[in-house]
Design an enzyme around this catalytic site. Structure first.
Site, PDB file in Angstrom:
ATOM      1  N   SER A 193       3.006   0.722  -6.046  1.00  0.00           N
ATOM      2  CA  SER A 193       4.111   0.245  -4.904  1.00  0.00           C
ATOM      3  C   SER A 193       4.834  -0.799  -5.730  1.00  0.00           C
ATOM      4  O   SER A 193       4.603  -1.969  -5.023  1.00  0.00           O
ATOM      5  CB  SER A 193       3.498   0.104  -3.773  1.00  0.00           C
ATOM      6  OG  SER A 193       4.551  -0.027  -2.845  1.00  0.00           O
ATOM      7  N   GLU A 307       2.496   5.569   0.275  1.00  0.00           N
ATOM      8  CA  GLU A 307       2.318   5.757   1.748  1.00  0.00           C
ATOM      9  C   GLU A 307       3.150   6.873   2.181  1.00  0.00           C
ATOM     10  O   GLU A 307       2.859   7.464   3.404  1.00  0.00           O
ATOM     11  CB  GLU A 307       2.705   4.464   2.512  1.00  0.00           C
ATOM     12  CG  GLU A 307       4.394   4.126   2.285  1.00  0.00           C
ATOM     13  CD  GLU A 307       4.572   2.588   2.514  1.00  0.00           C
ATOM     14  OE1 GLU A 307       5.636   2.282   3.016  1.00  0.00           O
ATOM     15  OE2 GLU A 307       3.750   1.796   1.801  1.00  0.00           O
TER      16      GLU A 307
END
Length: 419
Positions: A193, A307
């Site tokens: 991320s 996510e």
């Protein structure tokens, strides 16, 4: 307790508004607590994780109050004595607040739900110890642990393996302006991320810090932070089920307030749904996605947007061909082992889903109704809702757990379908 995910009876034509970003909200609260004066955080997420963060900051001496426009956060105070911080299952609270505990003179005990005791935090505790923090974890490298504050931390240079979570790096960078020498961090593992790292750096600058980056080395010098007013963007990751819904139903959905510029990883959804054949328009009204009800199989590396994996995996169960999701081995250390959970639950409903070393392989197969277990994971509730658009009888377990990031999600989902 289960929720019967509603089936779409026709093409969608709806507008939805999602709450504030959890990632931005909790970073804003931390930076506000480290500021020289009070900060009004506007449009924050009001959820369990956000309340746990405010509770933790309050125990560390940063009081807050609700206002008509948001939450006003006061600066941290030194304080003494012993306090306990409830982590729940909030990764940002468990990872962002230990560094703040070193700035005062309190002995701070950290613990939370059973799930948080299984989530990795050892590399962060080790890095803080290397910077001079006094931390006792009983050798567990996980909650419960205790931080004994001695009035501040010198800071300096440190290495950290942030491959399990980019939050380890963000935790050090957020607290660095309050360290006497700031901090220089060199990464020894590739963090997932990248957008969340960019988010941290951007927010530090907005609050008055001067972070620098050169490849895998980060430097944040000491600084006096101050920002009287900060507005939180809508949570684009929580918008994922609404964004992908018209790909399964046809019609269009508009997500109001979608920013034209953002560091949120959820913004990647715009390019994904375009790749899957949707029409996408971003204007002053928000992001509008129009789909046909059909989508191709794809190969996706979701390393930077892990996510989103549960919702995307549910979506791809309806693709015309096989799909592969890769780059998300780190999801095994989230609220649950998300890869194992998705393979198990989608398989139990008739899906042909198998785990790989770092992702999932999904092949077309007819799905049927049944209980979709969510393992107290908010993203799995959203995945179950997506399945229910096309499959009658999807019983989503413990829908209340979605309140971690989207209180009112079930009501918003029903409203979208009613429209």
């Amino acid at each position: 307790m289960t929720w019967t995910a509603p089936v779409a009876e026709g093409k969608l034509d709806a507008a939805v508004r999602v709450p504030g970003s959890k990632s931005i909200t909790n970073r804003a609260y931390v930076l506000a607590a480290l500021s020289a004066g009070p900060t009004l955080v506007r449009d924050p997420l009001d959820s369990r994780d956000a309340r746990l963060m405010l509770g933790a900051l309050d125990r560390l001496g940063a009081a807050s109050e609700q206002t008509a426009d948001g939450v006003r956060v006061q600066p941290l105070t030194q304080g003494e004595g012993e306090v306990s911080i409830a982590l729940g299952n909030a990764g940002t609270v468990a990872r962002f607040t230990p560094a703040l505990a070193t700035l005062g003179s309190r002995t701070v005990h950290f613990d939370g739900d059973e799930a948080i005791r299984r989530r990795p935090i050892g590399p962060l505790l080790g890095a803080l110890t290397a910077l001079g923090a006094d931390i006792a974890d009983g050798g567990r490298a996980a909650p419960p642990f205790t931080v004994r504050g001695h009035g501040g931390l010198a800071g300096g240079a440190v290495e950290i393996d942030s491959s399990a979570s980019s939050q380890f790096l963000s935790a050090l960078l957020l607290a660095a302006p309050a360290f006497t020498e700031g901090v220089t961090v060199r990464l020894t593992g590739t963090p997932p991320s990248e957008p969340h790292i960019a988010m941290t750096l951007d927010m530090l600058r907005r609050f008055g810090a001067a972070p620098e980056r050169h490849l895998d080395e980060f430097h944040v010098p000491p600084a006096t932070l101050a920002l009287a007013d900060y507005t939180v963007e809508p949570d684009l990751s929580s918008a994922a089920p609404f964004v992908v819904a018209p790909l399964l139903t046809g019609g269009a959905v508009r997500v109001e307030g979608w920013p034209t510029e953002t560091t949120q990883p959820g913004d990647w959804l715009r390019s994904l749904v375009r790749e899957l054949g949707a029409e996408v328009r971003l204007d002053a009204a928000g992001l509008t996605v129009a789909g046909t009800g059909r989508l191709p199989g794809v190969t996706l590396d979701l390393h930077e947007v892990g996510e989103l994996t549960p919702v995307i995996a549910a979506l791809l169960c309806f693709a015309d061909g096989p799909s592969v999701i890769s780059g998300v081995a780190h999801l095994r250390g989230h609220e649950t082992d998300r890869l194992a959970a998705l393979a198990t639950e989608l398989g139990a409903l008739g899906g042909d889903v198998s785990e790989t070393a770092d992702g999932l392989r999904i092949r077309p197969a007819p799905l049927h109704g049944g209980v979709f277990h969510t393992y107290d994971d908010h993203r799995l509730v959203m995945a179950g809702a997506v399945l229910g658009l096309r499959v009658p009888g999807i019983e989503v377990e413990n829908p209340a757990t979605v309140g971690k990031t989207f209180p009112g999600f079930v009501e918003a989902w029903h409203s979208m379908l009613a429209a």
